[in-house]
Design a protein around this motif. Structure first.
Motif, short mmCIF file in Angstrom:
data_model
loop_
_atom_site.label_atom_id
_atom_site.label_comp_id
_atom_site.label_asym_id
_atom_site.label_seq_id
_atom_site.Cartn_x
_atom_site.Cartn_y
_atom_site.Cartn_z
N GLY A 83 0.92 -1.25 0.18
CA GLY A 83 -0.05 0.18 0.13
C GLY A 83 0.88 1.11 -0.10
O GLY A 83 1.80 1.33 -0.85
N ASP A 84 0.39 2.10 0.94
CA ASP A 84 1.10 3.38 1.02
C ASP A 84 2.06 3.47 2.23
O ASP A 84 2.57 4.50 2.70
CB ASP A 84 0.48 4.60 1.13
N GLN A 85 2.17 2.15 2.93
CA GLN A 85 2.74 1.84 4.27
C GLN A 85 4.32 1.69 4.14
O GLN A 85 4.70 1.97 4.88
CB GLN A 85 2.01 0.78 4.78
N LEU A 86 4.62 0.87 3.25
CA LEU A 86 6.05 0.36 3.24
C LEU A 86 6.55 0.51 1.90
O LEU A 86 5.87 -0.12 0.92
CB LEU A 86 6.08 -0.90 3.94
N ILE A 87 7.90 0.92 1.51
CA ILE A 87 8.52 0.63 0.32
C ILE A 87 9.78 -0.22 0.39
O ILE A 87 10.40 0.15 1.45
CB ILE A 87 8.98 1.93 -0.52
N ALA A 88 10.03 -1.26 -0.13
CA ALA A 88 11.28 -1.91 -0.28
C ALA A 88 11.74 -1.83 -1.63
O ALA A 88 11.11 -2.15 -2.53
CB ALA A 88 10.85 -3.31 0.21
N THR A 89 13.11 -1.59 -1.76
CA THR A 89 13.84 -1.75 -2.91
C THR A 89 15.02 -2.96 -2.71
O THR A 89 15.80 -2.46 -1.72
CB THR A 89 14.40 -0.22 -3.34
N VAL A 90 15.17 -3.61 -3.80
CA VAL A 90 16.30 -4.54 -3.78
C VAL A 90 17.20 -4.15 -4.89
O VAL A 90 16.88 -3.98 -6.08
CB VAL A 90 15.94 -6.03 -3.86
N TYR A 91 18.74 -4.03 -4.57
CA TYR A 91 19.60 -3.95 -5.50
C TYR A 91 20.67 -4.82 -5.56
O TYR A 91 21.03 -5.52 -4.50
CB TYR A 91 20.52 -2.35 -5.40
N VAL A 92 21.19 -5.26 -7.10
CA VAL A 92 21.92 -6.19 -7.17
C VAL A 92 22.92 -5.68 -8.28
O VAL A 92 22.52 -5.32 -9.44
CB VAL A 92 21.56 -7.50 -7.65
N TYR A 93 24.19 -5.41 -7.87
CA TYR A 93 25.29 -4.67 -8.60
C TYR A 93 26.53 -5.13 -8.29
O TYR A 93 26.96 -5.60 -7.14
CB TYR A 93 24.92 -3.40 -8.71
N ASP A 94 27.72 -4.93 -9.23
CA ASP A 94 28.96 -5.11 -8.87
C ASP A 94 29.87 -4.16 -9.26
O ASP A 94 31.17 -4.35 -8.73
CB ASP A 94 29.28 -6.51 -9.93
#
Length: 208
Positions: A83-94
């Protein structure tokens, strides 16, 4: 030179991600969604998977930074929200580093964690957040089968004086950096225990 490259990289990652209005240290990208090239559902080099739904969160966007910005060293980002309660972002990089040891203890992972933390503080000023403090950590934390370097920050949003929280988690995984960013409003339906449970489920789903 490496420190400078890491700072630029962390800034670019933060500026390119699609972020929530309540996120500490994240900014809306200037490019439209039609210009953004999505990341794959599975990251081939690590085997990590990113399903459309995870633990009540919906994937609402992703970015292939190589194809979107001409920066393959920045890897990929996947965005989830409840919803508008939680944002999660996952990054994979080298960052074009050939060998990145697994886990949070190597110098290269420790340096990348500190760089990411510095960028959160720097970008928070532009996003008009005040009184940034450490709420929990930094410490090593076990999430699913992986160990991350973790910290949770608190701040006050200038526009409405609401308290917000932001968590940073980073580790080395199969010659890549694996970074998680979670942002939520204090007083919303999301508690710290719910964030912890969601993160466990998220990492479990990615590594399954």
């Amino acid at each position: 030179m490496l420190a400078s490259m890491l700072r630029v990289t962390a800034l670019a990652l933060a500026l390119l991600v699609t972020a929530a209005g309540g996120a500490i240290g994240q900014s809306q990208p200037e490019s439209s969604s039609s210009q953004r090239v999505p990341a794959p559902d599975r990251h081939a080099a690590t085997g990590l998977s990113f399903p459309q739904q995870i633990a009540g969160a919906t994937r609402f966007g992703s970015t292939d930074f190589g194809k979107t910005a001409g920066k393959p060293e920045l890897g990929y980002g996947w965005n989830y929200r409840i919803g508008d309660q939680l944002i999660a972002t996952v990054y994979v990089y080298d960052l074009s580093i050939r060998s990145i040891p697994d886990g949070p203890s190597s110098p290269v992972v420790q340096q990348q964690f500190q760089t990411s933390l510095q960028e959160i503080h720097q970008l928070a000023k532009y996003n008009r957040y005040e009184d940034i403090k450490t709420a929990r950590g930094p410490t090593d934390c076990t999430i699913g089968s992986l160990v991350f370097r973790c910290i949770t920050l608190s701040a006050i949003r200038s526009a409405d004086r609401k308290p917000v929280y932001s968590a940073l988690m980073l580790t080395g995984y199969r010659d890549n950096f694996l970074k998680l960013r979670l942002d939520w409003l204090e007083g919303s339906a999301i508690s710290q225990s719910m964030v912890d449970g969601f993160t466990q489920t998220l990492v479990g789903a990615m590594t399954r």
